[in-house]
Design a protein around this motif. Sequence first.
Motif, short mmCIF file in Angstrom:
data_model
loop_
_atom_site.label_atom_id
_atom_site.label_comp_id
_atom_site.label_asym_id
_atom_site.label_seq_id
_atom_site.Cartn_x
_atom_site.Cartn_y
_atom_site.Cartn_z
N MET A 175 0.83 -1.21 0.00
CA MET A 175 0.00 0.00 0.00
C MET A 175 0.86 1.26 0.00
O MET A 175 0.62 2.20 -0.77
CB MET A 175 -0.93 0.01 1.21
CG MET A 175 -1.82 1.23 1.26
SD MET A 175 -2.98 1.24 2.64
CE MET A 175 -1.90 1.50 4.01
N MET B 147 -4.07 0.46 -6.65
CA MET B 147 -4.26 0.62 -5.20
C MET B 147 -5.62 0.08 -4.77
O MET B 147 -5.74 -0.52 -3.69
CB MET B 147 -4.10 2.09 -4.81
CG MET B 147 -2.67 2.58 -4.94
SD MET B 147 -2.53 4.35 -4.68
CE MET B 147 -2.68 4.42 -2.89
N ALA B 148 -6.63 0.29 -5.59
CA ALA B 148 -7.96 -0.24 -5.27
C ALA B 148 -7.94 -1.77 -5.28
O ALA B 148 -8.54 -2.42 -4.42
CB ALA B 148 -9.00 0.29 -6.27
N ASP C 266 -5.32 -3.63 -4.67
CA ASP C 266 -4.56 -4.00 -3.48
C ASP C 266 -5.46 -4.01 -2.24
O ASP C 266 -5.44 -4.94 -1.45
CB ASP C 266 -3.39 -3.03 -3.29
CG ASP C 266 -2.66 -3.27 -1.98
OD1 ASP C 266 -2.09 -4.36 -1.81
OD2 ASP C 266 -2.66 -2.35 -1.13
N ARG C 267 -6.25 -2.98 -2.08
CA ARG C 267 -7.15 -2.91 -0.93
C ARG C 267 -8.25 -3.96 -1.02
O ARG C 267 -8.68 -4.53 -0.01
CB ARG C 267 -7.78 -1.51 -0.80
CG ARG C 267 -6.78 -0.42 -0.46
CD ARG C 267 -6.12 -0.60 0.91
NE ARG C 267 -4.97 -1.49 0.84
CZ ARG C 267 -4.45 -2.16 1.84
NH1 ARG C 267 -4.96 -2.04 3.04
NH2 ARG C 267 -3.42 -2.95 1.69
N TYR C 268 -8.73 -4.25 -2.24
CA TYR C 268 -9.73 -5.29 -2.43
C TYR C 268 -9.20 -6.64 -1.95
O TYR C 268 -9.87 -7.36 -1.22
CB TYR C 268 -10.14 -5.37 -3.91
CG TYR C 268 -10.90 -6.63 -4.25
CD1 TYR C 268 -12.25 -6.77 -3.90
CD2 TYR C 268 -10.27 -7.69 -4.90
CE1 TYR C 268 -12.94 -7.92 -4.20
CE2 TYR C 268 -10.95 -8.85 -5.20
CZ TYR C 268 -12.29 -8.96 -4.86
OH TYR C 268 -12.97 -10.11 -5.14
N ALA D 251 -6.71 -7.14 0.13
CA ALA D 251 -6.45 -7.07 1.57
C ALA D 251 -7.73 -7.25 2.37
O ALA D 251 -7.72 -7.87 3.44
CB ALA D 251 -5.79 -5.74 1.92
N ILE D 252 -8.84 -6.74 1.87
CA ILE D 252 -10.10 -6.82 2.61
C ILE D 252 -10.83 -8.13 2.35
O ILE D 252 -11.32 -8.78 3.28
CB ILE D 252 -11.00 -5.61 2.25
CG1 ILE D 252 -10.37 -4.33 2.78
CG2 ILE D 252 -12.41 -5.79 2.80
CD1 ILE D 252 -11.01 -3.07 2.25
N TYR E 173 -3.48 -12.60 1.20
CA TYR E 173 -2.91 -11.32 0.76
C TYR E 173 -1.40 -11.40 0.52
O TYR E 173 -0.92 -10.97 -0.54
CB TYR E 173 -3.23 -10.22 1.78
CG TYR E 173 -2.69 -8.87 1.39
CD1 TYR E 173 -3.28 -8.13 0.40
CD2 TYR E 173 -1.55 -8.35 2.01
CE1 TYR E 173 -2.78 -6.90 0.03
CE2 TYR E 173 -1.04 -7.13 1.64
CZ TYR E 173 -1.66 -6.40 0.65
OH TYR E 173 -1.16 -5.19 0.28
#
Length: 160
Positions: A26, A85-86, A88-90, A92-93, A99
């Motif tokens: 991130m 980045m979106a 990556d966050r997807y 991770a969540i 991950y």
Amino acid sequence: MYLVTVLGNLFIILATISDSHLHTPMYFFLSNLSFVDICFTSTTIPKMLVNIQTQNKVITYSGCITQMCFFFIFVEVDNFLLTVMAYDRYVAICHPLHYTALITPQLCGLLVLLCWVLSLLHALIQSFMVLSLSFCTHLEIPHFFCELNQVVQLACSETY
């Protein structure tokens, strides 16, 4: 405001480099985004500041094409990095246990490289299309920022 933008993004880059806790995907993407934002604002703002200082509000054809090419590159890298980045966050969540296996440092580097390559190719295509236009007179654009639509409207050749 230009200095605030540049210094703020530099502080983000320096913070992510200096703190080992921030060596995660991130923050890697965030530091790349900060670098692109510095470059993005540096494509137009310095020319605007020179125009204000000299009271000269003209950009040459070669300066216009150069500015457009860099503007396209940095805008597109910015958009692609936000998409990465979106993603990556997807991951991770939605897949927290997978991950670290899915988002590796090699993948992060490849994704950033892909952002740059795609942006560069698209910007070069756009710039070469503008370079193929012919103009009736010596071209000087009365602005600090060279927009694609302005150049196309000044062309004498078929723009369809």
